[in-house]
Design a protein around this motif. Structure first.
Motif, PDB file in Angstrom:
ATOM      1  N   TRP A  88      -2.814   7.572   0.163  1.00  0.00           N
ATOM      2  CA  TRP A  88      -4.101   7.983  -0.429  1.00  0.00           C
ATOM      3  C   TRP A  88      -4.855   6.785  -0.993  1.00  0.00           C
ATOM      4  O   TRP A  88      -6.060   6.631  -0.771  1.00  0.00           O
ATOM      5  N   LEU A 139      -8.481   4.962   0.305  1.00  0.00           N
ATOM      6  CA  LEU A 139      -9.635   4.737  -0.567  1.00  0.00           C
ATOM      7  C   LEU A 139     -10.051   3.272  -0.621  1.00  0.00           C
ATOM      8  O   LEU A 139     -11.238   2.950  -0.616  1.00  0.00           O
ATOM      9  N   THR A 140      -9.064   2.393  -0.681  1.00  0.00           N
ATOM     10  CA  THR A 140      -9.346   0.970  -0.886  1.00  0.00           C
ATOM     11  C   THR A 140      -9.309   0.152   0.393  1.00  0.00           C
ATOM     12  O   THR A 140      -9.803  -0.981   0.432  1.00  0.00           O
TER      13      THR A 140
END
Length: 218
Positions: free
Chosen positions: A76, A80-81
């Protein structure tokens, strides 16, 4: 000089950020543990103490499983990054913060519990809410315990080794903290470098303790 300065600055960066995170979480948990006692808070208090009990490498292993690229949380974060969290300085921050958290919580919780409940009851009668009590009464009255927690938390974060090397690795200039650099120097028989790095780490921690102790007495 760079062999000492680079890991020293990285250690300071990681320790300051980790202590900051641990401080925010620690104050809130100490407040919860001190004033809202229940079976749940007792269980959480035990869980928070685990980093003090298990060996640092075991703590690092758990974090590696939790944050690794095959874990749900790790995937996750990477989505996102755009990059994994392990083997980065951010992973070192997480390891240092978790290692420092129980040492930071205990003196703060004890300081909170020593506050006269009559003062809190009077403030509640005057209409003070939970956050007002924490911000305007509890924290100011317990600031010495909070400073003691900060000292212990920062010192623990600054010297963190086992969990950090498990989740952040030993990448010079990126994740190699001063504690890891000292280990490397000793393994490579670079004893002079090791001596200088030990002095740098000791001096930095002592200076921090002196500054906070002066603030504590003021």
């Amino acid at each position: 000089m760079d062999t000492i300065l680079t890991p020293l600055l990285l250690s300071l960066r990681i320790s300051v950020v980790a202590t900051g995170f641990a401080f925010v979480v620690g104050v809130l948990l100490a407040w919860w543990f001190a004033f809202y006692k229940s079976k749940l808070t007792q269980l959480l208090s035990i869980l928070v103490t685990i980093p003090l009990i298990v060996p640092p490498t075991v703590l690092g292993y758990y974090l590696l499983i939790l944050l690794g690229r095959n874990s749900t949380l790790g995937q996750w974060v990477e989505s996102l990054t755009g990059q994994p969290i392990i083997f980065t300085w951010k992973a070192a921050v997480i390891a240092a913060a978790i290692a420092a958290l129980p040492l930071l919580i205990r003196p703060i919780q004890a300081s909170f519990e020593s506050i006269d409940e009559g003062i809190l009851d009077a403030a509640k009668l005057d209409g003070a809410g939970h956050w007002q009590l924490l911000k305007l009464i509890i924290v100011p009255l317990a600031y010495k315990g909070i400073l003691a927690g900060l000292v212990l938390g920062f010192a623990r974060a600054m010297g963190e080794f086992g969990a950090t090397i498990m989740v952040a690795g030993n990448i010079p200039g990126k994740t190699q903290t001063l504690s890891i650099a000292i280990y490397d120097a000793v393994q490579a028989n670079r004893m002079m470098d090791a001596h200088l790095m030990v002095l740098a780490l000791s001096a930095t921690t002592i200076i921090f303790l002196i500054l906070l102790s002066r603030w504590y007495k003021s």
